[in-house]
Design a protein around this motif. Structure first.
Motif, PDB file in Angstrom:
ATOM      1  N   SER A  97       0.833  -1.191   0.000  1.00 12.03           N
ATOM      2  CA  SER A  97       0.000   0.000   0.000  1.00 12.03           C
ATOM      3  C   SER A  97       0.870   1.243   0.000  1.00 12.03           C
ATOM      4  O   SER A  97       1.894   1.290   0.700  1.00 12.03           O
ATOM      5  CB  SER A  97      -0.898   0.003   1.244  1.00 12.03           C
ATOM      6  OG  SER A  97      -1.653   1.197   1.333  1.00 12.03           O
ATOM      7  N   ALA A 101       3.560  -0.144  -1.584  1.00  8.16           N
ATOM      8  CA  ALA A 101       3.175  -0.613  -2.916  1.00  8.16           C
ATOM      9  C   ALA A 101       4.235  -0.257  -3.941  1.00  8.16           C
ATOM     10  O   ALA A 101       4.529  -1.030  -4.862  1.00  8.16           O
ATOM     11  CB  ALA A 101       1.828  -0.015  -3.314  1.00  8.16           C
ATOM     12  N   SER A 102       4.816   0.927  -3.805  1.00  7.57           N
ATOM     13  CA  SER A 102       5.893   1.323  -4.712  1.00  7.57           C
ATOM     14  C   SER A 102       7.069   0.363  -4.594  1.00  7.57           C
ATOM     15  O   SER A 102       7.654  -0.062  -5.601  1.00  7.57           O
ATOM     16  CB  SER A 102       6.350   2.750  -4.402  1.00  7.57           C
ATOM     17  OG  SER A 102       7.412   3.134  -5.249  1.00  7.57           O
ATOM     18  N   ALA A 105       6.286  -2.928  -6.231  1.00 10.64           N
ATOM     19  CA  ALA A 105       6.435  -2.815  -7.688  1.00 10.64           C
ATOM     20  C   ALA A 105       7.898  -2.880  -8.090  1.00 10.64           C
ATOM     21  O   ALA A 105       8.258  -3.507  -9.110  1.00 10.64           O
ATOM     22  CB  ALA A 105       5.804  -1.513  -8.174  1.00 10.64           C
ATOM     23  N   LEU A 120      -1.245  -3.712  -5.832  1.00 12.44           N
ATOM     24  CA  LEU A 120      -0.712  -2.408  -5.439  1.00 12.44           C
ATOM     25  C   LEU A 120      -1.855  -1.466  -5.069  1.00 12.44           C
ATOM     26  O   LEU A 120      -2.733  -1.185  -5.898  1.00 12.44           O
ATOM     27  CB  LEU A 120       0.099  -1.796  -6.585  1.00 12.44           C
ATOM     28  CG  LEU A 120       1.212  -2.668  -7.190  1.00 12.44           C
ATOM     29  CD1 LEU A 120       1.848  -1.960  -8.380  1.00 12.44           C
ATOM     30  CD2 LEU A 120       2.253  -3.015  -6.136  1.00 12.44           C
ATOM     31  N   PRO A 123      -0.003   3.186  -5.232  1.00  6.28           N
ATOM     32  CA  PRO A 123       1.454   3.271  -5.019  1.00  6.28           C
ATOM     33  C   PRO A 123       2.032   4.656  -5.287  1.00  6.28           C
ATOM     34  O   PRO A 123       1.567   5.388  -6.151  1.00  6.28           O
ATOM     35  CB  PRO A 123       2.017   2.263  -6.031  1.00  6.28           C
ATOM     36  CG  PRO A 123       0.956   2.151  -7.079  1.00  6.28           C
ATOM     37  CD  PRO A 123      -0.351   2.325  -6.367  1.00  6.28           C
ATOM     38  N   THR A 204      -0.872  -7.831 -12.316  1.00  6.44           N
ATOM     39  CA  THR A 204      -0.898  -6.778 -11.296  1.00  6.44           C
ATOM     40  C   THR A 204      -2.299  -6.211 -11.109  1.00  6.44           C
ATOM     41  O   THR A 204      -2.938  -5.766 -12.063  1.00  6.44           O
ATOM     42  CB  THR A 204       0.061  -5.639 -11.679  1.00  6.44           C
ATOM     43  OG1 THR A 204       1.380  -6.164 -11.847  1.00  6.44           O
ATOM     44  CG2 THR A 204       0.076  -4.561 -10.619  1.00  6.44           C
ATOM     45  N   LEU A 206      -4.333  -3.188  -9.462  1.00  8.67           N
ATOM     46  CA  LEU A 206      -4.208  -1.830  -8.938  1.00  8.67           C
ATOM     47  C   LEU A 206      -5.489  -1.486  -8.188  1.00  8.67           C
ATOM     48  O   LEU A 206      -6.590  -1.639  -8.725  1.00  8.67           O
ATOM     49  CB  LEU A 206      -3.983  -0.841 -10.080  1.00  8.67           C
ATOM     50  CG  LEU A 206      -2.661  -1.007 -10.834  1.00  8.67           C
ATOM     51  CD1 LEU A 206      -2.730  -0.329 -12.193  1.00  8.67           C
ATOM     52  CD2 LEU A 206      -1.506  -0.448 -10.018  1.00  8.67           C
TER      53      LEU A 206
END
Length: 260
Positions: A97, A101-102, A105, A120, A123, A204, A206
């Motif tokens: 989160s 989350a970044s 990734a 994610l 992010p 992924t 989002l």
């Protein structure tokens, strides 16, 4: 809620907390802005059908002062890679989160085989001058709760000093989490992640809160467009930036459905 199992590993000379709960296939989770000073309902929802493993990022609650020795973005990525391996998450599904989350990734981009499926939640990592994110480090302390959650009382409860805690150390730990995030994402969360999104082949998901006051909706489309693998966007009604805190049942269900 019952308490998770708490493990401790050493990373860069600092004791680092890893929470673990549940049964079934492993699912890692990297916390958002401010970290996780306590176990939250969202994690229990995930643990109802998965083995949930929650490593603490350096400097975040449970991460001691591990951020203090990380000077470059590469330092952060290599440290997180080591932490995920020590947590037993190599090749597992990974969710994150906000700031977490970044980093999730980044793991999927830099080490594609280390992440099976990715989820994610709003992010950090991208920046558009024409539509900038809200800078959480530039806000007064009393403005932060309503930026993080659609219901600011949820953020306040997360950060409230628990009974029996060291009332002096607790606010220092919370401030340290903000400092650690700033070391990763200063200025304005821009880590040039857009250059690496094309390396993400993992399917992924989002997830974006409809009331996100930090990351504009347009960033969801930017992530979806940049990621090489399959991607899907889910909007969560009534949720803010940390959608998993506002709507734990809905967000957990989306992640479990995606990673099954």
């Amino acid at each position: 809620m019952s308490e998770p199992e708490t493990l401790t590993v050493e990373v860069n000379g600092f004791a680092t907390r890893i929470w673990r709960k549940g049964s079934g296939p492993k699912l890692g989770f990297l916390a958002g802005f401010g970290g996780l000073p306590r176990w939250v309902p969202f994690l229990d929802e995930l643990a109802s059908s998965r083995t949930v493993i929650v490593p603490s990022l350096p400097g975040f609650p449970g991460g001691d002062r591990g951020h203090s020795v990380l000077d470059t973005h590469l330092d952060w990525l290599l440290t997180l890679r080591e932490l995920l391996m020590k947590a037993g998450l190599e090749g597992a599904d990974l969710a994150g989160s906000s700031v977490g989350a970044s980093m999730a990734a980044e793991m999927a981009a830099m080490w594609p085989h280390s992440v099976r499926r990715l989820a994610l939640i709003a992010p950090f990592g991208l920046f558009d001058e024409a539509d900038p994110p809200t800078d959480p480090w530039a806000q007064r302390a009393d403005a932060v709760p309503e930026l993080m959650c659609a219901d600011p009382e949820i953020w306040k409860a997360l950060k409230a000093v628990p009974e029996g805690a060291n009332s002096v150390e607790w606010p220092i730990e919370q401030t340290r989490a903000s400092e650690a995030a700033a070391r990763i994402f200063w200025p304005l969360g821009n880590t040039k992640l857009e250059k690496r999104l094309k390396l993400i082949g993992a399917p992924t998901l989002l997830i974006w809160g409809e009331k996100d006051a930090i990351m504009p909706r347009g960033y969801a489309e930017r992530f979806a467009k940049g990621i090489a693998g399959q991607s899907e966007l889910r909007m969560i009604a009534g949720a803010g930036h940390l959608a998993e805190l506002d709507k734990p049942v809905e967000v957990a269900a989306a992640i479990i459905g995606w990673t099954n």
